[in-house]
Design a protein around this motif. Structure first.
Motif, short mmCIF file in Angstrom:
data_model
loop_
_atom_site.label_atom_id
_atom_site.label_comp_id
_atom_site.label_asym_id
_atom_site.label_seq_id
_atom_site.Cartn_x
_atom_site.Cartn_y
_atom_site.Cartn_z
N MET A 202 -4.82 1.66 -2.29
CA MET A 202 -4.12 2.54 -1.43
C MET A 202 -2.66 2.27 -0.75
SD MET A 202 -5.51 4.25 2.36
CE MET A 202 -5.04 3.09 3.58
N ALA A 203 -1.69 2.87 -0.94
CA ALA A 203 -0.27 2.46 -0.91
C ALA A 203 0.01 2.52 0.91
CB ALA A 203 0.68 3.34 -1.35
N LEU A 204 0.32 1.30 1.31
CA LEU A 204 0.71 1.12 2.76
C LEU A 204 2.19 0.84 2.78
CD1 LEU A 204 -2.01 -1.30 3.98
CD2 LEU A 204 -2.02 1.25 4.30
N HIS A 205 2.81 0.40 1.94
CA HIS A 205 4.26 -0.01 1.83
C HIS A 205 5.18 0.91 1.00
CE1 HIS A 205 1.97 -3.80 3.37
NE2 HIS A 205 3.02 -3.43 4.39
N TYR A 206 4.63 1.85 0.34
CA TYR A 206 5.11 2.69 -0.43
C TYR A 206 4.81 4.07 -0.15
CZ TYR A 206 2.20 2.27 -4.24
OH TYR A 206 0.93 2.29 -5.07
N ASN A 207 5.74 5.18 -0.75
CA ASN A 207 5.14 6.39 -0.72
C ASN A 207 5.62 7.03 -2.12
OD1 ASN A 207 4.78 9.55 -0.46
ND2 ASN A 207 4.54 9.17 1.66
N LEU A 208 4.41 7.54 -2.80
CA LEU A 208 4.96 8.21 -4.14
C LEU A 208 5.14 9.88 -4.02
CD1 LEU A 208 2.74 6.45 -6.54
CD2 LEU A 208 5.22 5.92 -6.15
N SER A 209 5.08 10.50 -3.08
CA SER A 209 5.55 11.86 -2.76
C SER A 209 6.55 12.16 -3.50
CB SER A 209 5.30 12.27 -1.40
OG SER A 209 6.43 11.65 -0.55
N LYS A 210 7.68 11.54 -3.22
CA LYS A 210 9.07 12.09 -3.93
C LYS A 210 8.81 11.92 -5.52
CE LYS A 210 12.47 10.91 -0.42
NZ LYS A 210 13.64 10.12 -0.05
N VAL A 211 8.34 10.87 -6.00
CA VAL A 211 8.20 10.58 -7.41
C VAL A 211 7.28 11.74 -7.93
CG1 VAL A 211 6.95 9.02 -9.22
CG2 VAL A 211 8.31 8.02 -7.14
N TYR A 212 6.23 12.01 -7.23
CA TYR A 212 5.27 13.04 -7.90
C TYR A 212 6.09 14.54 -7.83
CZ TYR A 212 1.50 9.92 -8.43
OH TYR A 212 0.69 8.79 -8.91
N ALA A 213 6.73 14.77 -6.50
CA ALA A 213 7.30 16.08 -6.47
C ALA A 213 8.39 16.33 -7.55
CB ALA A 213 8.11 16.08 -5.25
N LYS B 155 13.40 -8.26 1.72
CA LYS B 155 12.50 -9.14 0.92
C LYS B 155 11.24 -9.32 1.36
CE LYS B 155 12.39 -14.01 1.02
NZ LYS B 155 10.93 -14.21 0.99
N ASP B 156 10.87 -9.32 2.66
CA ASP B 156 9.29 -9.17 2.99
C ASP B 156 8.84 -7.74 2.53
OD1 ASP B 156 9.57 -11.89 3.95
OD2 ASP B 156 9.71 -11.04 6.12
N SER B 157 9.59 -6.91 2.65
CA SER B 157 9.03 -5.49 2.42
C SER B 157 8.82 -5.28 0.86
CB SER B 157 10.12 -4.24 2.96
OG SER B 157 9.66 -3.12 2.83
N VAL B 158 9.97 -5.63 0.34
CA VAL B 158 9.64 -5.74 -1.37
C VAL B 158 8.56 -6.52 -1.62
CG1 VAL B 158 11.04 -6.35 -3.38
CG2 VAL B 158 12.20 -4.98 -1.49
N SER B 159 8.44 -7.71 -1.24
CA SER B 159 7.40 -8.64 -1.66
C SER B 159 6.08 -7.84 -1.57
CB SER B 159 7.03 -9.85 -0.91
OG SER B 159 8.30 -10.59 -1.30
N LEU B 160 5.74 -7.21 -0.22
CA LEU B 160 4.51 -6.39 0.14
C LEU B 160 4.55 -5.45 -0.84
CD1 LEU B 160 4.67 -6.60 3.84
CD2 LEU B 160 3.01 -7.76 2.43
N THR B 161 5.50 -4.46 -1.15
CA THR B 161 5.32 -3.51 -2.08
C THR B 161 5.10 -3.91 -3.35
OG1 THR B 161 6.75 -2.16 -0.64
CG2 THR B 161 6.60 -1.32 -3.07
N LEU B 162 5.76 -4.89 -3.84
CA LEU B 162 5.39 -5.33 -5.36
C LEU B 162 3.85 -5.82 -5.41
CD1 LEU B 162 7.14 -6.19 -7.64
CD2 LEU B 162 7.37 -8.55 -6.73
#
Length: 114
Positions: A1-12, A98-105
């Motif tokens: 489950m994605a907490l740090h990113y959202n794929l709604s734009k990708v899917y749209a 950096k922290d945000s990217v690490s969590l999303t990664l």
């Protein structure tokens, strides 16, 4: 489950194409961490242009993945480079990015089995 990113734009954008979403995830894992390194090294070297180009390169990806805080951090970093600010003015923003990217990664790798 994605907490740090959202794929709604990708899917749209892709008519709910899961393979396209995975390509975006792979792109993120391959390119964004390298550009974070460029931002950090550019900051260390006081190379505003290097920081700007790295930030500018990843900005659309952060937006596409709905990483709102990271996207705001990138905008602040770009503005900082244009004004050629002092390193101490932007250090915390770069750390936040950096922290945000690490969590999303971590999440993307887990969610897409990368």
């Amino acid at each position: 489950m994605a907490l740090h990113y959202n794929l709604s734009k990708v899917y749209a954008l892709s008519n709910n194409d899961v393979d396209f979403a995975k390509q975006i995830a792979v792109l993120f894992t391959e390119e964004v961490p390298a550009e974070i390194v460029n931002i950090k090294e550019g900051l260390k070297e006081k190379d505003h242009m290097r920081v700007y180009y790295a930030a500018h390169k990843i900005k659309p990806t952060l937006d596409l993945l709905g990483m709102d805080i990271a996207y705001q951090d990138i905008l602040l970093i770009e503005n900082w480079t244009k004004s050629e600010g002092k390193k101490k003015e932007i250090k915390e923003v770069v750390k936040s990015l950096k922290d945000s990217v690490s969590l999303t990664l971590k999440e993307l790798k887990k969610d897409f089995n990368l």
